[in-house]
Design a protein around this motif. Structure first.
Motif, short mmCIF file in Angstrom:
data_model
loop_
_atom_site.label_atom_id
_atom_site.label_comp_id
_atom_site.label_asym_id
_atom_site.label_seq_id
_atom_site.Cartn_x
_atom_site.Cartn_y
_atom_site.Cartn_z
N GLU A 144 73.05 13.87 27.85
CA GLU A 144 72.07 14.69 28.26
C GLU A 144 72.42 15.97 28.61
OE1 GLU A 144 68.66 12.60 30.39
OE2 GLU A 144 70.35 10.94 30.53
N LEU A 145 71.71 17.23 27.95
CA LEU A 145 72.22 18.53 28.22
C LEU A 145 71.08 19.31 28.88
CD1 LEU A 145 74.16 19.43 25.07
CD2 LEU A 145 74.97 18.48 27.44
N VAL A 146 71.43 20.12 29.77
CA VAL A 146 70.23 20.93 30.36
C VAL A 146 70.86 22.52 30.22
CG1 VAL A 146 69.40 21.60 32.82
CG2 VAL A 146 70.16 19.44 32.32
N VAL A 147 69.89 23.26 29.54
CA VAL A 147 69.84 24.57 29.32
C VAL A 147 68.92 25.35 30.17
CG1 VAL A 147 69.41 26.33 27.40
CG2 VAL A 147 70.04 23.82 26.78
N LYS A 148 69.39 26.33 30.92
CA LYS A 148 68.82 27.17 31.85
C LYS A 148 69.15 28.65 31.62
CE LYS A 148 69.28 23.94 35.70
NZ LYS A 148 69.77 23.65 37.10
N ASN A 149 67.97 29.46 31.87
CA ASN A 149 68.15 31.02 32.06
C ASN A 149 68.20 31.51 33.32
OD1 ASN A 149 65.62 31.64 32.85
ND2 ASN A 149 64.67 31.22 30.72
N GLN A 150 68.88 32.68 33.36
CA GLN A 150 68.96 33.52 34.51
C GLN A 150 69.01 35.07 34.40
OE1 GLN A 150 72.32 32.19 37.07
NE2 GLN A 150 71.97 33.87 38.41
N ILE A 151 68.30 35.56 34.99
CA ILE A 151 68.63 36.96 35.10
C ILE A 151 69.77 37.47 35.67
CG2 ILE A 151 67.54 39.50 35.53
CD1 ILE A 151 64.90 38.09 35.31
N LYS A 152 70.61 37.93 34.95
CA LYS A 152 72.08 38.06 35.55
C LYS A 152 72.03 39.81 36.11
CE LYS A 152 76.22 36.88 36.07
NZ LYS A 152 76.85 35.92 36.94
N VAL A 200 74.58 26.15 29.43
CA VAL A 200 74.28 24.75 28.88
C VAL A 200 75.21 23.87 29.89
CG1 VAL A 200 74.09 23.17 27.07
CG2 VAL A 200 73.62 25.48 26.58
N SER A 201 74.96 22.74 30.48
CA SER A 201 75.63 21.76 31.28
C SER A 201 75.27 20.45 30.86
CB SER A 201 75.64 22.16 32.59
OG SER A 201 74.32 22.21 33.22
#
Length: 115
Positions: A72-80, A93-94
């Protein structure tokens, strides 16, 4: 930042690596992972297309480790980074069971000039 409101569609999603997405060694194809990352970045940008150029001006992709069948993979976004002219979006992706990323990508977008 004046009058620029970013509206993310969502800040994360999960998926399970399936048989059609892996090699003979049961590792996730890098092209599949790239498409997931790219699609997720687009989901962030499309609701903001009235203020952002939709084609990234910069892009960097770093594969860190493999993902395997049934993980199971989790994809996340973040404003850098965000300023009046530029946005840098970080997609990570982790594996759901650990916090260390398997992949990181940065996309750089410019804001449209006010007319």
């Amino acid at each position: 930042m004046e009058n620029k409101i970013l509206k993310p569609a969502q800040d994360s999603f999960e998926f399970v690596v399936n048989k059609r997405q892996v090699s003979k060694e049961k590792t996730l194809h890098s092209s599949i992972l790239f498409k997931k990352v790219q699609s997720f970045a687009n989901e962030f940008i499309i609701p903001n297309k009235n203020i952002l150029d939709t084609s990234p001006k910069s892009f960097e992709l770093n594969f860190i480790q493999n993902a395997y069948l049934n993980e199971e993979l989790v994809v996340k976004n973040q404003i850098k980074k965000l300023n009046s002219t530029y946005l840098i979006l970080l997609i990570t992706v982790s594996k759901k069971t650990q916090k260390d990323p398997i992949c990181e990508a940065t996309f750089g977008y410019t804001f449209k000039k006010a007319s």
